[in-house]
Design a protein around this motif. Structure first.
Motif, short mmCIF file in Angstrom:
data_model
loop_
_atom_site.label_atom_id
_atom_site.label_comp_id
_atom_site.label_asym_id
_atom_site.label_seq_id
_atom_site.Cartn_x
_atom_site.Cartn_y
_atom_site.Cartn_z
N SER A 584 16.92 -54.31 78.87
CA SER A 584 17.14 -54.05 80.10
C SER A 584 16.59 -52.31 80.22
O SER A 584 16.26 -52.00 81.24
N GLY A 587 13.67 -50.78 80.03
CA GLY A 587 12.40 -51.00 81.02
C GLY A 587 11.65 -52.04 80.40
O GLY A 587 10.82 -52.27 81.04
N ASP A 590 9.87 -54.82 83.13
CA ASP A 590 8.95 -53.76 84.61
C ASP A 590 8.26 -54.49 84.19
O ASP A 590 7.46 -54.80 85.32
N ALA A 591 7.86 -54.59 82.57
CA ALA A 591 6.18 -55.21 82.78
C ALA A 591 6.27 -57.14 82.50
O ALA A 591 5.20 -57.43 82.44
N ARG A 641 1.24 -59.74 80.56
CA ARG A 641 1.61 -58.41 80.96
C ARG A 641 0.55 -57.55 80.35
O ARG A 641 -0.84 -57.52 79.65
#
Length: 642
Positions: A584, A587, A590-591, A641
């Protein structure tokens, strides 16, 4: 012998109230039958034998004199409670003892109204009995009513600080409370410390005339060694400036010692105490662990715990191990390091055999310390050994280390002292159930600044982690390992000092990565084999460290895979939670990256085989396989992703 013993009197007992109909000679015969029944029952299931045999007469006498469940009989630790279970309506269920869905090996409130307080850790009984006594006097609601509160505590359990805290409070409150000190000169291992020496010589006159009359001639009825001990203790007391005993100074009236196997002493003393006691009173009963069964009496631990056994010979029916036990591997490793470094020492809390430290004690007795049932002291003692320039290993079961957590925080972690915590019985342990499961150590240790927390994936890794801990002088370090046999891997002749905070890649794959912490690695590998048959080849990694995390390896796994699954033998808040925070913070989510953490569920899991318990927990190979398949399906729907 498979035939059940003849038990004509016991066959008439459906509840303790049935004992009221028996004469004193019949109660003695009932005790003989109860002993035979206990031996027969445990021979079929295995379990704690010696402690129960040592309190047969006491169990019969207590239930004959008092009125359970209105009177609360609280067995400290309660591994001696099998005879109590037989007398309280659970005889027919004894073949299910310590098995899935069966009777607990300890007292358990949800199992019977005759178990007023659950226990499987020591030294809680006096606190609990005092609580019941105060609740009684305050008019507390109870389905079974409120009568006397009776704590039965062993001499080993009496060595713990909590017992004295409770006695000090009870003496101050002056509530009617009965404590029976079951002095068998042995807890699990032979007891240690000044209190044990005190008890072995102690004698004092009964404080009540009625009790003097009830126990008249008791000393002359004691076995020879006890008579001699009583004489020595009387001589010792004559020289004291202040009369009385340690217990009387704490506010308890003291009665004893009495022969805990002699019904002619037990029954009148208990009856008089019930009729006359007004405040807290301690009855000192001398017993023998394993009493009445020669194989148990002759065992070094009094037949404390046993597998299934042959009643005639006492021979245990243990399966031959396929690999050395983790405990044995640890023991051999620390002995090797101690031979090379005279600063290495070890501390255990009444478990020299259970932790394997008996091997070190035999080889280097001046550097191995059994402090008794005193985990708080064990931790702080280890901290000061480290501050004094030694390299201490503090070997404590995971479930027992919980009792010394404040000391771990304040005396070890804050001072950054290099205590090495060898945490045995990590994860789910089988027949002893929830009270002995090692579920929380990863969570409560990996939250502490400066702590290094490791978990061995197999017995070879354990050898490396002992070496790593021995060489680590920068602060506290812990390594955890389960009960039972290892994986059967080849053991190195010498442990390798691991780089702190570095894991290892076991095998490369694609799509999903499986990151294991601890001995679930074997299940991860088996899951990967099943997945390979479905055309899925996950990457497998062994974290080795929960604190500090291998940030580089974890972020690389996240970068090269669509999903990551962590697997561990601990509760939420442990390894997986720390990995989730790292991902987290960086990040990664986020993807669209997918992450799952497989941990012990938020429930207490009752006794079963370890394999069954891990299936209940959802941590078997098939559970890991199912988790991968679910994640892969989600990944296919959502797309990879960018």
């Amino acid at each position: 012998m498979s035939d059940s013993p003849a038990t004509p009197l016991l066959d008439q007992v459906q509840s303790p109230s049935d004992l009221k109909r028996f004469s004193d000679p019949e109660l003695l015969r009932l005790a003989h039958e109860l002993r035979a029944e206990t031996i027969s029952a445990v021979s079929q299931t295995g379990g704690h034998l010696g402690a129960g045999l040592g309190v047969i007469e006491l169990t019969v006498a207590l239930h004959a004199v008092f009125d359970a469940p209105r009177d609360k009989i609280i067995w400290d630790v309660s591994h001696q409670s099998y005879p109590h279970k037989i007398l309280t309506g659970r005889r027919e269920k004894m073949p299910t003892l310590r098995q899935k869905g069966g009777l607990s090996g300890f007292t358990k409130r949800s199992e019977s109204p005759y178990d007023p307080f659950g226990a499987a850790h020591s030294s809680t009984s006096i606190s609990a009995a005092l609580g019941f006594a105060v609740a009684r006097d305050l008019g507390g609601a109870s389905e079974t009513g409120h009568g006397d509160a009776i704590a039965v505590i062993g001499d080993g359990a009496m060595s713990a600080g909590m017992a004295f805290e409770a006695m000090n409070n009870a003496g101050h409150l002056k509530k009617r409370l009965i404590v029976i000190l079951n002095d068998n000169e042995m807890s699990i291992a032979p007891p240690v410390g000044a209190l044990s020496s005190y008890l072995s010589h102690l004698y004092a006159e009964a404080p009540f005339q009625e009790l003097k009359a009830a126990a008249k001639g008791a000393v002359s009825l004691l076995p020879g060694p006890f008579q001699e001990g009583a004489k020595r203790a009387r001589d010792m007391l004559k020289g004291l400036a202040v009369g009385g005993t340690l217990f009387e100074e704490l506010g308890f009236s003291y009665v004893g010692p009495i022969d805990g196997h002699d019904m002619e002493q037990l029954l009148p003393v208990l009856r008089t105490v019930k009729a006359r006691a007004t405040g807290p009173i301690l009855i000192h009963a001398l017993t023998k662990k394993g009493k009445g069964y020669a194989p148990a009496e002759g065992a070094s631990d009094g037949g404390h715990a046993t597998a299934k056994f042959d009643v005639i010979t006492g021979a245990q029916k243990k399966s031959k191990p396929n690999a050395p036990s983790y405990t044995g591997v640890f023991a051999d490793a620390i002995v090797r390091h101690a031979a090379e470094d005279d600063r290495i020492c070890a501390v255990t809390a009444a478990m020299p055999d259970g932790t394997g430290l008996k091997k070190l004690e035999d080889r280097y007795p001046s550097r191995c310390f059994d402090v008794g049932i005193a985990e708080q002291h064990a931790v702080t003692f280890s901290a000061a050994l480290a501050a004094g320039g030694m390299r201490p290993f503090c070997a404590i079961y995971s479930t027992f280390l919980q009792r010394g957590y404040d000391q771990v925080v304040h005396d070890v972690a804050i001072q950054r002292l290099p205590v090495r915590f060898a945490i045995d019985r990590a994860g789910l342990v089988g027949a002893d159930g929830a009270t002995h499961a090692g579920s929380y150590d990863v969570a409560f240790l990996s939250n502490l600044p400066g702590f290094v927390v490791m978990a061995a994936a197999d017995e070879a890794e354990l050898v490396h982690m002992v070496a790593t801990a021995a060489a680590h002088d920068e602060g506290p370090i812990a390594f955890r390992y389960p009960r039972g046999e290892g994986e059967g891997v080849d053991l190195p002749e010498r442990g390798e000092v691991l780089e702190i905070g570095k894991g290892r890649i076991i095998s490369e794959g694609q799509g999903v990565a499986l990151l294991s912490f601890g001995t679930r690695l074997g299940e991860v590998r088996r899951a990967a084999e099943a997945l390979a048959a479905k055309g899925i080849t996950p990457t497998i990694a062994d974290a080795r460290f929960a604190k500090p995390l291998d940030r580089e390896m974890i972020l690389d796994l996240a970068a090269r895979h669509d999903a990551l699954i962590t697997v561990e033998e601990g509760a939420v808040g442990g390894f997986g939670s720390h990995v989730a925070k790292l991902l987290s913070d960086e990040g990664v989510f986020d993807a669209g990256f997918r992450f799952r953490s497989m941990v012990l569920p938020d429930i207490f899991i009752d006794q079963a085989s370890p394999e069954e318990m891990y299936r209940i927990a959802g941590l078997s190979a098939s559970d890991i396989e199912d988790m991968v398949l679910r994640l892969m399906d989600v990944a296919k729907v959502g797309g990879k992703r960018a």
